[in-house]
Scaffold this motif. Structure first.
Motif, PDB file in Angstrom:
ATOM      1  N   CYS A 157       0.859  -1.191   0.000  1.00 58.88           N
ATOM      2  CA  CYS A 157       0.000   0.000   0.000  1.00 58.88           C
ATOM      3  C   CYS A 157       0.889   1.232   0.000  1.00 58.88           C
ATOM      4  N   CYS A 195       0.077   4.751   3.930  1.00 56.30           N
ATOM      5  CA  CYS A 195       0.874   4.981   5.143  1.00 56.30           C
ATOM      6  C   CYS A 195       1.879   3.863   5.384  1.00 56.30           C
ATOM      7  N   CYS A 223      -7.439  -0.878   4.195  1.00 52.46           N
ATOM      8  CA  CYS A 223      -8.449  -0.059   4.856  1.00 52.46           C
ATOM      9  C   CYS A 223      -9.054   0.909   3.841  1.00 52.46           C
ATOM     10  N   ARG A 236      -5.356   0.645   9.657  1.00 53.40           N
ATOM     11  CA  ARG A 236      -5.237  -0.752  10.091  1.00 53.40           C
ATOM     12  C   ARG A 236      -4.545  -0.887  11.443  1.00 53.40           C
TER      13      ARG A 236
HETATM   14  S1  SF4 Z   1      -3.269   1.102   7.200  1.00 54.54           S
HETATM   15 FE1  SF4 Z   1      -4.495   1.372   5.360  1.00 54.54          FE
HETATM   16  S2  SF4 Z   1      -3.533   3.141   4.378  1.00 54.54           S
HETATM   17 FE2  SF4 Z   1      -2.046   2.363   5.843  1.00 54.54          FE
HETATM   18  S3  SF4 Z   1      -0.757   0.904   4.674  1.00 54.54           S
HETATM   19 FE3  SF4 Z   1      -2.441  -0.250   5.609  1.00 54.54          FE
HETATM   20  S4  SF4 Z   1      -4.003  -0.368   4.010  1.00 54.54           S
HETATM   21 FE4  SF4 Z   1      -2.622   1.300   3.464  1.00 54.54          FE
END
Ligand code: SF4
Ligand code: MGD
Ligand code: MGD
Ligand code: MO
Length: 813
Positions: A76, A79, A95, A254
């Motif tokens: 992802c 973040c 998420c 997450r």
């Molecule tokens: S918490 Fe959500 S936005 Fe952050 S890396 Fe995981 S999937 Fe991506």
């Protein structure tokens, strides 16, 4: 026009109220609801799918989301929160905001050369960030020539030659600045810093300078390494998790799944935040029936609604209590730390009145937190921008580490320090040498591997980069990703500085403000994103990234590139390097084979293995499912590579930020519908603010005490004594909000014009984006016209920086 009600907008306040028809901006559709008391749930799933389908269509949605954060898929790009072990991942391991980031990148919209021909740069510059982002992926390299009004198509080789020509024409390599945003992969970051140092400068500012630099400085001095000491497993095993200055429900969603696991295993959670952020109150896990139809999982056991910048005082007061109660791990302190006695003497002297003034918290509240820490045998401290972006940020973070050290909470299961990083690979980029102050041992290793002598003098960080451009000391600016002009503080100053450049170069996926705030010559070099396949001459490539918990792994994009013309960041950097460092006979000055690295990233990883500490045998380790974890001496063996060889317990005086009467202390933060300067939409769902971004959240009693009403339009004005300038961000609507008395909150980047370039954290030079002293004054229109109250103050000072209002309301009707 609908009418307004002035009901305070505090948790529990009633139904939606529509605020419109005020002042000069009544065409915008601000809608205010009661803030949510839970994050995620089915709405998050619905929003993820809607966003994905509308940007990508069903096929691309399936192709991407099912590969997101899977061991054989792509990381992802949002973040830096880590992934669970491969055997513990769900089929949907992402998420809402991860899905939005994917949709934003994998959109079907395209900004083609024809698009740039239709829109002059001035025309594009009249639009807001949201509109710019919606124009889609840039498909071809584009150039703006001196005197030109438009970007025009240019071939790759010509673009590389143009950069080379400018760089070669500089009087010194230090006249060039090479910025990095934290999305760049390890491979591209490594070749980028190699090129820059081979060219001859350490001018490598990065987004980290504006983000967790205070963390890196504090941790390096306190525990000998600038990274966090916990794993995801530690979060699950913790007895207590302290979350300070972080809004995980929006920015690391997450993390809530991990907190839920910890809670269900008995952990307690303390949230330290001026705002009652929804994700810290309750989490509705959409993967679990209790999150879909049940009441979700309550997250924080104790919420401390701290006054902005009160954290140093709070942590010191907790230290005082622990010391007084004898709740100190003496054996650990004795064996592994230095400086305890001086610290104990300092905290014994604590002045509770000062603590009360700084924190706005009662002694009972602080004692309750201290008791929870004293009762826990394994505490994790998490933090993010709420701690790092203040003048005393480094001291504050050292005070957090002090607590971990006196309680023996480092190098122990379920315990440790956990700075939660922002950009998905910001930590990896630093590991790869993206650092204006890279240490000698790194430069020595570079020298041994490549045979040239890298420059040793430290380079510019982001704030110094703006100063250098402003003062004519730097003439070329290149950005590997990011949106420098809109991310850095003091927007007007930064924009003027960038416009002075002879050449600006941006390696980007989408159009942003930095392309429009350009130098005399400007290039946009469009690149592949994480979602896309990267096929080079030697075959399909993968890249590697490092998350916030030092875990390094591979990422492979599933989609066809947005345009056949796109090149990977790595290939672009190698192309520029080859053109710049080429000698008359066609060979590289230092004999570096850039073409080979561009065609086979395995060659780069071979270099990484030999240069970067902890990366031995890199190729094999990154490609196993889940990758590998980099060494961390305090975590692994309670080894502290500090000046004393021990964990340093630091002594820091408490200073209370003075906020004059009639002023507020403003923090600038993220809404739920943006990624930094990329605005996905106008909904800050959890805070109940819809359809507008130019809003300022103020406590209802302050709204009244300052003589305003909810919905009034005001300008935000800050006076910076050092340059005697009033900085103004015009046209914000007041929303009554549950923030501590005397404080306010408004969104970044619209508020960046208010942060003076010279207002930085001590020792880290990070802009103080979370503590800006402001006044609310009547909008400039009223002030210019009638000299209403407030005119006087604003006009008094010698100069005034007034940022161009964001034309957002046009898009809101
Ligand atoms: S918490 Fe959500 S936005 Fe952050 S890396 Fe995981 S999937 Fe991506
Ligand atoms: N969806 C999404 N995800 C993101 C990002 C994004 O823009 N959108 N950005 C990424 C990046 S680069 C980063 S750095 C992270 C940022 O993640 P966060 O640090 O969570 O981001 P901010 O929105 O700046 O929120 C700061 C939080 O600190 C609180 N706070 C402000 N001042 C203080 C203070 O003085 N003391 C305390 N204790 N709390 C305070 C605020 O109320 C807010 O809850 O998120 C990353 N993830
Ligand atoms: N007032 C205030 N200012 C702040 C902050 C704050 O809290 N308050 N936060 C600070 C923080 S924590 C940070 S990290 C900085 C963020 O600063 P930056 O990292 O510079 O900003 P971003 O908005 O993340 O950059 C977005 C741009 O990156 C490009 N991009 C997206 N994906 C890719 C990709 O895969 N490759 C390449 N090459 N380009 C890509 C797109 O063109 C997009 O427009 O802002 C800082 N500024
Ligand atoms: Mo960040």
């Amino acid at each position: 026009m609908s009418t307004s009600s002035s009901t305070p907008h505090a948790p529990g306040a009633g139904d939606a109220q529509v605020v419109a028809g005020f002042g000069v901006q009544d065409e915008s559709g601000l809608e205010v609801h009661a803030p949510k008391d839970a994050a995620a749930g089915v709405t998050a799933v619905r929003v993820s799918m809607e966003r994905a389908l509308s940007h990508m269509g069903p096929k691309r949605t399936g192709q991407t989301l099912l590969k997101l954060n899977q061991a054989d898929g792509f990381d992802c790009m949002s973040c830096a929160w880590p992934d669970p072990d491969p055997d513990e991942r769900h089929a949907a391991e992402f998420c809402e905001n991860g899905a939005k980031a994917v949709a934003e990148e994998a959109t079907r919209a395209r900004a083609t050369p024809e698009f740039f021909a239709r829109h002059s740069i001035a025309d594009l510059d009249a639009h807001d960030e949201y509109w710019l982002g919606q124009q889609g992926r840039i498909t071809h390299p584009m150039v703006k020539r001196p005197g030109g009004t438009h970007y025009e198509q240019i071939g790759w080789d010509d673009a590389f030659a143009l950069v080379a020509q400018h760089l070669q024409g500089l009087d010194s390599p230090d006249e060039a600045i090479f910025y990095t945003s934290g999305r760049a992969s390890n491979e591209s970051a490594f070749v980028y810093q190699l090129f820059i140092r081979a060219f001859g400068t350490n001018n490598l500012p990065d987004c980290s300078n504006m983000c967790h630099e205070s963390t890196s400085v504090a941790l390096a001095e306190s525990i000998g390494i600038g990274k966090g000491s916990v794993s995801l497993r530690d979060i699950y095993d913790a007895e207590l998790i302290v979350i300070a200055g972080q809004n995980p429900g929006t920015n690391h969603p997450r993390m809530l799944s991990a907190l839920e696991i910890a809670k269900r295993r008995g952990a307690k959670i303390i949230s330290i935040n001026p705002l009652r952020e929804a994700g810290l109150v309750n989490f509705r896990n959409p993967q679990k029936p209790r999150g879909v139809v049940g009441r979700g999982t309550p997250i924080a056991d104790l919420h401390l609604p701290i006054r902005i910048n009160g954290d140093l005082a709070l942590f010191q007061a907790i230290g005082h209590l622990l010391e007084q109660w004898g709740a100190v791990d003496s054996a650990f302190v004795e064996q592994y730390t230095a400086g305890y006695d001086a610290w104990a003497e300092h905290v014994r002297d604590l002045d509770w009145d000062v603590v009360a003034a700084a924190t706005g918290l009662s002694r009972e509240q602080i004692e309750e937190a201290a008791r929870m820490i004293a009762d826990s045998d394994a505490t994790i401290y998490c933090w993010a921008m709420g701690l790092t972006q203040h003048r005393n940020a480094v001291a504050t973070i050292k005070e957090v580490v002090n607590l971990a050290l006196v309680r023996g909470d480092i190098g122990k299961r379920g315990a440790g320090v956990c700075p939660v990083r922002g950009h998905s690979n910001v930590q990896g980029d630093r590991t790869m040498g993206i650092w204006e102050k890279a240490p000698d041992h790194f430069l020595d290793a570079l020298q041994a591997e490549f045979g040239f002598d890298p420059p040793r003098e430290h380079g510019y960080d982001t704030v110094d980069a703006v100063r250098a451009l402003r003062d004519g000391k730097a003439k070329v600016f290149m950005g590997l990703g990011g949106n420098f002009v809109h991310a850095v503080s003091d927007t007007d100053v930064a924009a003027e500085a960038l416009r002075k450049a002879e050449l600006t170069v941006h390696v980007s996926t989408k159009i942003n403000r930095s392309h429009l705030t350009h130098g005399e010559t400007a290039l946009i070099l469009p690149t592949l994103g994480r979602t896309e396949m990267d096929v080079r001459a030697s075959g399909p490539q993968f890249v590697t990234v490092e998350d916030s918990m030092s875990s390094v792994h591979a990422s492979r994009g599933p989609l066809e590139p947005a345009s056949p013309e796109l090149r990977s960041e790595t290939a672009i950097v190698c192309g520029i390097a080859r053109a710049t460092l080429r000698q008359d006979d066609g060979s590289d000055v230092h004999g570096i084979d850039w073409d080979a690295m561009a065609e086979d990233y395995g060659i780069i990883r071979g270099h990484i293995a030999r240069v970067v500490p902890g990366c031995e045998d890199y190729e094999r380790k990154v490609d196993r499912p889940g990758g590998f974890v980099l060494p961390h001496p305090p975590r692994d063996s309670r080894t502290f590579r500090t000046a004393s060889g021990k964990g340093e317990i630091a002594v820091s005086p408490i200073e209370v930020l003075h906020v004059p009467d009639g002023h507020l202390l403003l923090q600038t933060l993220r809404s739920h519908d943006q990624f930094n300067t990329t605005i996905y939409g106008l909904s800050d769902r959890y805070r109940g603010i819809e359809d507008a971004r130019r809003v300022v959240m103020v406590h209802p009693d302050d709204v009244a005490a300052l003589g305003w009403q909810e919905g009034d339009v005001v300008d935000l004005v800050t006076h910076w004594e050092d340059d005697d300038v009033d900085r103004v961000a015009p046209g914000f609507r007041i929303v009554s909000y549950d923030t501590p008395r005397g404080t306010a909150a408004a969104y970044y980047p619209e508020t960046n014009p208010l942060v003076p370039l010279d207002s930085v954290a001590e020792h880290s030079n990070t802009p103080t984006s979370k503590s800006v002293v402001i006044r609310l004054v009547p909008p400039s229109a009223a002030r210019d016209g009638e000299g209403a109250d407030g005119t006087q103050d604003a006009a008094e000072s010698e100069t005034e920086h007034r940022s161009r209002p964001n034309p957002e309301p046009l898009h809101l009707s």
